[in-house]
Design an enzyme around this catalytic site. Structure first.
Site, mmCIF file in Angstrom:
data_model
loop_
_atom_site.group_PDB
_atom_site.id
_atom_site.type_symbol
_atom_site.label_atom_id
_atom_site.label_comp_id
_atom_site.label_asym_id
_atom_site.label_seq_id
_atom_site.Cartn_x
_atom_site.Cartn_y
_atom_site.Cartn_z
ATOM 1 N N ASN A 1 0.925 -1.048 -0.114
ATOM 2 C CA ASN A 1 -0.098 0.026 0.094
ATOM 3 C C ASN A 1 0.938 1.321 0.223
ATOM 4 O OD1 ASN A 1 -1.353 2.205 1.006
ATOM 5 N ND2 ASN A 1 -3.109 0.977 1.746
ATOM 6 N N ASP B 1 0.052 4.466 -0.054
ATOM 7 C CA ASP B 1 -0.953 5.799 0.529
ATOM 8 C C ASP B 1 -0.010 6.698 1.279
ATOM 9 O OD1 ASP B 1 -3.067 4.666 -0.805
ATOM 10 O OD2 ASP B 1 -4.007 4.149 1.371
ATOM 11 N N HIS B 2 1.105 6.254 1.915
ATOM 12 C CA HIS B 2 1.891 7.137 3.048
ATOM 13 C C HIS B 2 2.729 7.669 1.978
ATOM 14 C CE1 HIS B 2 0.290 5.969 6.501
ATOM 15 N NE2 HIS B 2 0.633 4.749 6.664
ATOM 16 N N ARG C 1 3.647 18.945 1.186
ATOM 17 C CA ARG C 1 4.256 20.064 0.577
ATOM 18 C C ARG C 1 3.350 20.531 -0.665
ATOM 19 N NH1 ARG C 1 9.649 21.991 1.879
ATOM 20 N NH2 ARG C 1 9.551 21.591 4.023
ATOM 21 N N ARG D 1 -9.566 8.110 -1.278
ATOM 22 C CA ARG D 1 -10.317 8.454 -0.248
ATOM 23 C C ARG D 1 -11.232 9.602 -0.746
ATOM 24 N NH1 ARG D 1 -8.829 6.404 5.320
ATOM 25 N NH2 ARG D 1 -10.613 7.670 5.896
ATOM 26 N N HIS E 1 -4.638 11.561 0.335
ATOM 27 C CA HIS E 1 -3.283 11.149 -0.127
ATOM 28 C C HIS E 1 -3.263 10.920 -1.531
ATOM 29 C CE1 HIS E 1 -5.350 7.502 1.218
ATOM 30 N NE2 HIS E 1 -4.855 7.563 2.537
ATOM 31 N N GLU F 1 -8.672 0.557 -3.401
ATOM 32 C CA GLU F 1 -9.328 0.459 -2.314
ATOM 33 C C GLU F 1 -10.294 1.689 -2.114
ATOM 34 O OE1 GLU F 1 -6.564 -0.284 1.228
ATOM 35 O OE2 GLU F 1 -8.096 0.935 2.401
ATOM 36 N N THR G 1 -7.037 6.295 9.751
ATOM 37 C CA THR G 1 -6.915 5.150 8.675
ATOM 38 C C THR G 1 -8.202 4.404 9.072
ATOM 39 O OG1 THR G 1 -5.565 3.163 8.024
ATOM 40 C CG2 THR G 1 -5.649 3.601 10.557
ATOM 41 N N THR G 2 -8.201 3.307 8.040
ATOM 42 C CA THR G 2 -9.634 2.561 8.150
ATOM 43 C C THR G 2 -9.698 1.898 9.384
ATOM 44 O OG1 THR G 2 -9.071 2.121 5.572
ATOM 45 C CG2 THR G 2 -10.720 0.872 6.638
ATOM 46 N N GLU H 1 -11.048 -9.435 2.369
ATOM 47 C CA GLU H 1 -9.689 -9.195 2.900
ATOM 48 C C GLU H 1 -10.014 -9.070 4.526
ATOM 49 O OE1 GLU H 1 -7.153 -6.122 1.324
ATOM 50 O OE2 GLU H 1 -6.457 -5.524 3.318
ATOM 51 N N HIS I 1 -3.516 -5.027 7.540
ATOM 52 C CA HIS I 1 -3.881 -3.957 8.416
ATOM 53 C C HIS I 1 -3.184 -4.267 9.712
ATOM 54 C CE1 HIS I 1 -5.690 -0.305 10.288
ATOM 55 N NE2 HIS I 1 -5.981 0.015 9.047
ATOM 56 N N GLY I 2 -1.932 -3.229 9.907
ATOM 57 C CA GLY I 2 -1.312 -3.341 11.066
ATOM 58 C C GLY I 2 -0.178 -4.550 11.127
ATOM 59 N N GLY J 1 1.225 -1.911 4.382
ATOM 60 C CA GLY J 1 1.507 -0.333 4.002
ATOM 61 C C GLY J 1 2.588 0.442 5.041
ATOM 62 N N HIS J 2 2.043 0.586 6.161
ATOM 63 C CA HIS J 2 2.453 1.706 6.952
ATOM 64 C C HIS J 2 4.032 1.084 7.506
ATOM 65 C CE1 HIS J 2 2.459 4.602 10.345
ATOM 66 N NE2 HIS J 2 3.092 3.867 10.966
HETATM 67 N N1 PXP Z 1 -5.633 -3.253 3.925
HETATM 68 C C1 PXP Z 1 -6.628 -2.586 4.008
HETATM 69 C C2 PXP Z 1 -8.234 -2.592 3.599
HETATM 70 C C3 PXP Z 1 -6.583 -0.962 4.636
HETATM 71 O O1 PXP Z 1 -7.459 0.002 4.664
HETATM 72 C C4 PXP Z 1 -5.061 -0.775 4.908
HETATM 73 C C5 PXP Z 1 -4.779 0.496 5.354
HETATM 74 O O2 PXP Z 1 -4.853 1.549 4.368
HETATM 75 C C6 PXP Z 1 -4.293 -1.901 4.797
HETATM 76 C C7 PXP Z 1 -4.422 -3.121 4.339
HETATM 77 C C8 PXP Z 1 -2.609 -1.743 5.252
HETATM 78 O O3 PXP Z 1 -2.713 -1.321 6.580
HETATM 79 P P1 PXP Z 1 -1.163 -0.845 7.150
HETATM 80 O O4 PXP Z 1 -0.987 0.312 6.566
HETATM 81 O O5 PXP Z 1 -1.676 -0.937 8.543
HETATM 82 O O6 PXP Z 1 -0.104 -1.968 6.839
#
Ligand code: PXP
Length: 236
Positions: A6, A8-9, A17, A44, A49, A69, A99-100, A150, A190-191, A212-213
């Site tokens: 992911n 997004d970040h 900026r 979103r 982002h 997403e 975040t979600t 998912e 997620h996480g 992602g994160h």
């Molecule tokens: N899957 C979904 C559906 C999400 O919304 C996210 C966060 O945007 C992720 C995966 C990835 O989560 P993380 O950034 O915590 O790895």
């Protein structure tokens, strides 16, 4: 097991900026070259982002798969039908959230979700529903005709290393088994980070992890030293 990244970040940093760097498209290309099997971008409602242009460019340049997403709204459905990503992952979305936060309540809006995904499937887009790992949500997801779920691993990730870890892990594992038995493919995310992700390998039915994160966070430190050296060489 496959790895989806992911990005997004990267777009969040760019938008801080309101300029062009770091470029999420370039980031996606680096991810692909480094072993990512797909790229996820969350468009979103508030475009905080990823932008519409990012999504269109990603669709053009990616060599793997674009997983878009998005929330269950008419606007997003129209964009998905126009851009035609490889897959969409439907998520709940609140404007004020960082975040979600939780999974999509499929059981509570079965008809709405079933109707919503039909045109997407007709257009050849794979549909995934981001849900909490509960029997109720999985049985509902199967009824919608979505090909993927998912599983939300946020609670597992938070519980990792605590007395609740095993219970949260079992929820993901049992949910994965049930979803597979009901004919769906199973992704999770997620996480997940470099410490807790290894247990996902104990779940035999998982297809892909979306992360992602933790990856972007680690990239700051694996890349910072070189970035300073490059600047020092110019400055000194
Ligand atoms: N899957 C979904 C559906 C999400 O919304 C996210 C966060 O945007 C992720 C995966 C990835 O989560 P993380 O950034 O915590 O790895």
């Amino acid at each position: 097991m496959l790895l989806g990244v992911n990005i997004d970040h990267v777009a969040t940093l760019r938008n801080a900026r309101k300029g062009h760097e770091p470029d999420p498209i370039q980031a996606a290309e680096v991810c692909e070259k480094s072993g990512a099997d797909s790229i996820t971008a969350h468009l979103r409602e508030d475009r905080r982002h990823i932008t519409d242009m990012d999504v269109m460019t990603l669709k053009k340049v990616l060599k793997t798969r674009l997983n878009l997403e998005m929330a269950v709204t008419d606007e997003m459905q129209e964009i998905a039908l126009r851009v035609k990503p490889h897959s969409v992952c439907l998520v709940p979305e609140k404007r004020e959230e960082v975040t979600t936060e939780g999974g999509l309540d499929v059981a509570g809006q079965l008809t709405k979700i079933t109707d919503f995904i039909q045109p997407l499937k007709n257009a050849g887009i794979e549909v995934s529903l981001f849900i909490d790992p509960t029997e109720e949500q999985i049985r509902a997801a199967a009824k919608t005709g979505a090909q993927f779920v998912e599983l939300h691993t946020g609670q597992y990730s938070l519980a990792y290393g605590t007395p609740d870890e095993q219970e949260e892990f079992e929820k993901v594992r049992e949910s994965s088994r049930l979803a597979t038995a009901l004919g769906m493919k199973v992704n999770a995310g997620h996480g997940l980070n470099y410490e807790n992700v290894h247990r996902m390998n104990q779940i035999e039915d998982l297809n892909e992890l979306n992360i992602g994160h933790s990856i972007i966070s680690r990239a700051v430190f694996t890349g910072l030293s070189q970035a300073v050296k490059d600047m020092a060489e110019i400055v000194k």
